[in-house]
Design a protein around this motif. Structure first.
Motif, short mmCIF file in Angstrom:
data_model
loop_
_atom_site.label_atom_id
_atom_site.label_comp_id
_atom_site.label_asym_id
_atom_site.label_seq_id
_atom_site.Cartn_x
_atom_site.Cartn_y
_atom_site.Cartn_z
N LEU A 13 1.13 -0.86 -0.24
CA LEU A 13 0.41 0.24 -0.06
C LEU A 13 0.91 1.31 0.42
O LEU A 13 1.87 1.09 0.69
CB LEU A 13 -0.83 0.46 1.07
CG LEU A 13 -1.98 -1.17 1.62
CD1 LEU A 13 -2.96 -0.75 2.36
CD2 LEU A 13 -2.51 -1.29 0.16
N ILE A 14 0.60 2.22 -0.93
CA ILE A 14 1.17 3.21 -0.76
C ILE A 14 1.12 4.43 0.18
O ILE A 14 1.72 4.77 0.45
CB ILE A 14 0.89 4.08 -2.02
CG1 ILE A 14 2.20 5.34 -1.77
CG2 ILE A 14 -0.15 4.79 -2.51
CD1 ILE A 14 2.42 5.60 -3.74
N CYS A 15 -0.29 3.80 1.07
CA CYS A 15 -0.84 4.51 2.36
C CYS A 15 -0.80 4.29 3.43
O CYS A 15 -1.83 3.39 2.85
CB CYS A 15 -0.87 5.93 1.69
SG CYS A 15 -1.72 7.55 2.75
N THR A 16 -0.76 4.41 4.37
CA THR A 16 -1.44 3.95 5.57
C THR A 16 -1.97 4.59 6.86
O THR A 16 -1.30 6.00 6.64
CB THR A 16 -0.90 2.31 5.91
OG1 THR A 16 1.03 3.10 6.43
CG2 THR A 16 -0.07 1.57 5.25
N GLN A 17 -2.82 4.24 7.69
CA GLN A 17 -3.31 4.86 8.04
C GLN A 17 -2.44 5.15 9.69
O GLN A 17 -2.27 3.60 10.49
CB GLN A 17 -4.67 5.08 8.90
CG GLN A 17 -5.61 5.80 9.46
CD GLN A 17 -5.49 6.85 8.71
OE1 GLN A 17 -6.04 6.67 7.80
NE2 GLN A 17 -5.01 8.21 9.13
N GLY A 18 -2.13 5.57 9.75
CA GLY A 18 -0.65 5.57 11.56
C GLY A 18 -1.54 6.12 12.71
O GLY A 18 -3.07 6.09 12.36
N ARG A 52 -1.38 10.01 8.32
CA ARG A 52 -1.24 9.22 7.39
C ARG A 52 0.37 9.14 6.86
O ARG A 52 1.14 10.27 7.19
CB ARG A 52 -1.80 9.59 5.82
CG ARG A 52 -3.43 9.58 6.39
CD ARG A 52 -4.16 9.64 5.33
NE ARG A 52 -3.95 10.48 3.96
CZ ARG A 52 -4.50 10.22 2.69
NH1 ARG A 52 -5.05 9.20 2.61
NH2 ARG A 52 -3.98 10.69 2.14
N ARG A 53 0.54 7.83 6.28
CA ARG A 53 1.90 7.69 6.35
C ARG A 53 2.26 6.66 4.84
O ARG A 53 1.26 6.08 3.82
CB ARG A 53 2.26 6.44 7.45
CG ARG A 53 3.11 6.83 8.32
CD ARG A 53 3.42 5.19 9.12
NE ARG A 53 4.08 5.58 10.42
CZ ARG A 53 5.39 5.36 10.16
NH1 ARG A 53 6.53 4.98 9.76
NH2 ARG A 53 5.58 5.52 11.86
N SER A 54 2.95 7.67 4.36
CA SER A 54 3.13 7.10 2.51
C SER A 54 4.31 7.21 1.98
O SER A 54 5.85 7.30 3.24
CB SER A 54 2.51 9.01 2.06
OG SER A 54 1.25 8.68 2.34
N LYS A 55 4.59 6.22 1.51
CA LYS A 55 6.44 6.50 0.36
C LYS A 55 6.40 6.90 -0.23
O LYS A 55 5.77 5.80 -1.83
CB LYS A 55 6.57 4.90 0.77
CG LYS A 55 6.67 3.89 2.20
CD LYS A 55 5.99 2.49 1.86
CE LYS A 55 5.04 1.67 2.75
NZ LYS A 55 5.01 0.18 2.19
N PRO A 56 6.75 8.03 -0.69
CA PRO A 56 6.14 8.56 -2.52
C PRO A 56 6.93 7.79 -3.21
O PRO A 56 7.24 7.75 -4.81
CB PRO A 56 6.85 9.92 -2.14
CG PRO A 56 6.25 10.23 -0.86
CD PRO A 56 6.41 9.23 -0.43
N PHE A 57 8.67 6.78 -2.71
CA PHE A 57 9.87 6.69 -3.56
C PHE A 57 8.85 4.84 -3.55
O PHE A 57 10.50 4.25 -4.07
CB PHE A 57 10.41 7.14 -2.81
CG PHE A 57 11.53 8.13 -3.08
CD1 PHE A 57 11.39 8.76 -3.95
CD2 PHE A 57 12.61 8.16 -2.55
CE1 PHE A 57 11.69 10.23 -4.05
CE2 PHE A 57 13.14 9.35 -3.04
CZ PHE A 57 13.03 10.34 -3.75
#
Lengths: 355, 508
Positions: free
Chosen positions: A194-199, A204-209
């Protein structure tokens, strides 16, 4: 023989072979294609909205240094309207983290972003040096990983941000997909692509790379002349991850697209509904108020083990039973400070640590 | 981002080795005899080992024998057709052939479950006809031994089982295609592998424009292999060709079931290797699949010359055409297979090493090496991999079957690929108009990657004659699966608008 032209612009001389596609391209096109791919990752997933406060998880390593640069560039170029912050976690590893934090401080100056450094010592009362001196190198990554995740969430809450972005790259994600399959970690397998998870606390936590190759991140830093620290952690004995990483490198040598192919695989399946039903429901840690799948969150369990001199309590079932047999923890046991993201919004319903 | 260190090998960093067995040296089943084998920390004696493996074999196969898989296993096993055994000569397929022969052909009493008495329906023969199919790949590369006659001798030892040899180049052979399917104008197709779009052309037109270098199936195979972009694409393609040859052969022999000798270990390897090649959407099929041929393929042709037994099957009347691919050894590890072959004194032909230099660049071979090594330190690895993969399912509904590998295709693959890796500064070039004759939209992610993904290393040197043709012939089944623009016949036009026609107009 005439110089080979860039296969993207067909104008400038090609100076590099793109690891991801094998295309021979020029420097400017490389910057353009790298940044545009990250931009399309961000827009496709609708990661941000104007006015969002976003913390960049910055360690001083290559991924987060490039991430800070790219986020600043894209925010200016495409008018995301984001308020960017740098958030660093100091694990307390002498000779490793103190040097790389210098890079982060330089980034703070260069990009004019506010920086928050939160230390394990401040949060948990333990540095990694102290933890390793008690438990040895084995399993220390378990402590560091759990503590870092919570520290990022708590640091972000103290900055009142809406979003944390981290520098996890495509290689990291591909490696994690393989590891989760091989270890049978079905819960993590379901969410690792998942590119974005709920912390915690709606952050929210995301990984743009997510789709950026590690080699291209290094290439970007090289051509942009970004400086970073590349020291391996001195306490890094995660042998299993090491095996998976070496395997992935072999596969990548056979066919470079393998990294994206693994991520694609991970995105095409999901955990069956009947299996999801057997997974533990999320609750709130009785001691510190952090999200948890048990009565106590993993960080509190690890911390209790450390405080009571039984560090393996959260790692093996047998040690946990032994700890339980010795009776409940003293009321004076350390509670991890809980930062509320928005004091107004959470003044009534935020869980409080037991007194 | 992580802090893993692959070179760390200090004693304290490795998982401590466990004892090979947990509690006792005595057999876990009979509790009387000293054990002979340790299977994942459990000890078994030789006498208990055989029923254990037979039980695992039956447990994996028999629930899927009847057309409704959920039918109670207490009822008789009545498959819809015959049985085809895919035989490679390797350890797994040797053990599989032995088990199939003992359990369903020679009706070895020792393999029958003790309960239910001798009159129990399960003591009846399940399959009317059992055929072993071996696909010889020696012609693909120079310097490989032809083992067909040796395999034929081995198969002959199993009385009551037919032997059907094929060659890998049959995939490009119109004559073989006609033995399976009714003779019709199957469009021979060629593809241009130099671009991501994989432009299609008619084989007839492309061969007339150049020399007749691909006039035989073998030459077509060589052209195909030498056009593949990476070394790892070659073994992947061989696997796909063999699997499809077996599936079509199952149709030809009236078989409702195709069994393969994939052991637990090789299943784990193929799952990880599949994930690494972008086959995550097909993990389910990697474990068990049911192939229903396209509507056109239901007119399976059984050549009159092809043995009387075929006629007997045809005489049973039409059945719903499907082939269920089962891997009955999926719960049996490689070690147990080796011990079965050793104690049963079974001849294992073995897998021949491929003579070409790209063998080290093979994702499947690298995965096998990795999993085997990992299993030494982490003994539960293979079963953990298989168990994990049974807990996931593909996201969303499939958008059809891949014309190359006949497995479900996920929607939106081209868009995903062009978004993740930008290959052009001109947006409109990323996805060309869908009207152009391209193979890409008909392929699954993994097959498209196999045919297009390049490496920084040079293409494999296979020792084959390099083709000077820009286009490459495709396997026979691809031609029947690709929807090519064809001139609409009057009948088809009438069928399409039939419901809007008034009676008197329809009649005229």
């Amino acid at each position: 023989m005439p110089p080979r032209l860039c296969s993207l612009c067909n104008d400038a001389r090609a100076i590099l072979k793109r690891p991801k596609t094998g295309q021979q391209i020029c420097k400017e096109c490389f910057f353009w294609v790298f940044e545009t791919e990250v931009h399309s990752t961000i827009t496709e997933a609708q990661l941000f909205k104007p006015g969002d406060r976003v913390a960049i998880g910055a360690s001083g390593g290559k991924d987060s240094t490039v991430l800070a640069h790219v986020m600043k560039t894209l925010n200016d170029r495409y008018q995301y309207g984001l308020e960017l912050f740098l958030l660093s976690i100091d694990e307390g590893i002498t000779g490793y983290r103190d040097d790389s934090l210098e890079t982060v401080k330089r980034n703070q100056q260069q990009y004019g972003m506010p920086l928050k450094i939160l230390s394990y010592d401040e949060l948990y009362g333990w540095t990694m040096d102290a933890i390793v001196s008690q438990i040895g190198k084995k399993n220390n990554c378990t402590f560091c990983g759990v503590f870092r995740r919570q520290a990022l969430d708590r640091g972000a809450a103290s900055l009142h941000v809406d979003h944390i972005v981290t520098g996890h790259n495509a290689d990291d994600i591909a490696e994690t997909v393989l590891m989760n399959i091989m270890r049978g970690d079905i819960a993590r397998l379901g969410r690792c692509t998942l590119i974005c998870t709920q912390g915690e606390d709606t952050i929210r936590r995301s990984k743009p790379f997510k789709y950026a190759y590690e080699k291209e991140i290094v290439m970007y830093a090289y051509f942009k002349k970004l400086d970073y620290f590349s020291t391996e952690c001195i306490y890094s004995p995660d042998a299993y991850r090491g095996h998976a990483r070496a395997f992935l490198k072999d596969l990548e040598a056979a066919r470079p697209s393998v990294i994206i192919d693994i991520i694609h695989s991970g995105e095409t399946f999901e955990v069956k509904e009947e299996v999801k039903a057997t997974q533990k429901a999320q609750q709130t840690c009785k001691r510190c108020g952090y999200m948890s799948s048990n009565e106590l969150c993993k960080a509190c369990t690890l911390l209790e083990g450390l405080e009571r001199g039984m560090a393996t309590a959260a790692i093996t079932e047998r040690a946990r039973k032994k700890l339980d047999a010795e009776g409940p923890a003293l009321e004076s046991i350390r509670t991890i400070p809980f930062f509320q993201q928005s004091p107004e919004a959470h003044s009534t319903d935020a869980p409080k640590p037991p007194t | 981002m992580s802090c893993g260190n692959p070179t760390a090998a200090e004693g304290e960093t490795l998982m401590p080795r466990r004892k090979k067995y947990d509690k006792t040296k005595y057999c876990l089943r009979c509790k009387e005899t000293l054990g002979n084998i340790v299977i994942r920390h459990a000890v078994y004696c030789k006498d208990c080992f055989f029923p254990l493996i037979t039980h695992k074999f039956r447990r994996a196969l028999e629930p899927s024998v009847n057309s409704k898989p959920d039918v109670s296993r207490r009822t008789a096993l009545r498959p819809d057709g015959n049985l085809l055994v895919g035989f490679s000569g390797g350890l797994g397929s040797t053990v599989l052939l032995d088990l199939v022969h003992r359990c369903y052909v020679s009706m070895d009493e020792s393999t029958m479950p003790a309960d239910g008495g001798k009159q129990h329906p399960r003591h009846e023969k399940v399959w009317k006809r059992v055929t072993v199919c071996y696909v010889e790949i020696c012609d693909a590369f120079p310097g490989m031994r032809d083992r067909t006659s040796y395999v034929r001798q081995l198969a002959a030892k199993h009385e009551g089982i037919d032997f059907l040899p094929l060659r890998i180049q049959d995939a490009f052979d119109p004559e073989w295609w006609e033995t399976v399917h009714a003779p019709r104008d199957a469009p021979g197709l060629a593809v241009n592998m130099s671009s991501e779009e994989l432009r299609l052309s008619s084989l007839a037109s492309s061969s007339s424009s150049s020399s007749s270098s691909s006039s035989t199936p073998l030459q077509a195979l060589h052209t195909y292999f030498s056009s593949l972009p990476t070394a790892t694409a070659v073994p992947t393609t061989i696997e796909t060709l063999i699997r499809l040859l077996l599936l079509h052969t199952a149709l030809r022999t009236g078989s409702s079931h195709l069994v393969l000798g994939t052991s637990l270990t090789s299943l784990a390897v193929s799952l990880i290797s599949g994930v690494s090649q972008g086959r995550g959407y097909n993990l389910k099929e990697e474990m068990q699949e049911e192939w229903v041929p396209d509507a056109e393929d239901t007119s399976v042709y059984r050549a009159p010359s092809h043995q009387a037994k075929d006629k007997k099957v045809a005489a049973n009347g039409p059945r719903k055409k499907y082939v269920r691919v089962v891997r009955p050894l999926r719960d049996v590890g490689r070690k147990e297979c080796a011990l079965w072959a050793w104690w049963r004194d079974a001849d294992v032909v073995g897998n021949e090493r491929w003579p070409w230099s790209g063998a080290k660049q093979d994702i499947g071979a690298l995965t096998r090496e990795f999993i085997t090594g990992l299993e030494k330190d982490y003994p539960s690895t293979v079963s953990a991999i298989v168990r994990t993969c049974t807990k996931v399912e593909p996201k969303g509904q499939p958008a059809g079957l891949c014309v190359m590998c006949a497995r479900p295709v996920q929607e939106g693959i081209r868009e995903w690929k062009s978004r993740i890796s930008i290959r052009s500064r001109n947006d409109s070039q990323d996805i060309p108009p869908s009207t152009s004759a391209s193979l890409t939209p008909c392929l699954c992610y993994a097959c498209h990657t196999t045919m297009t993904s390049r490496s920084s290393r040079p293409a494999p040197a296979l020792g084959l004659m390099a083709s000077d043709r820009p286009t490459v012939p495709l396997p026979m089944w691809v031609g029947s699966g690709v929807p090519l623009p064809t001139r609409m016949s009057e009948q088809r036009m009438r069928d399409a608008v039939h419901e809007f026609m008034l009676d008197d107009v329809t009649d005229t």
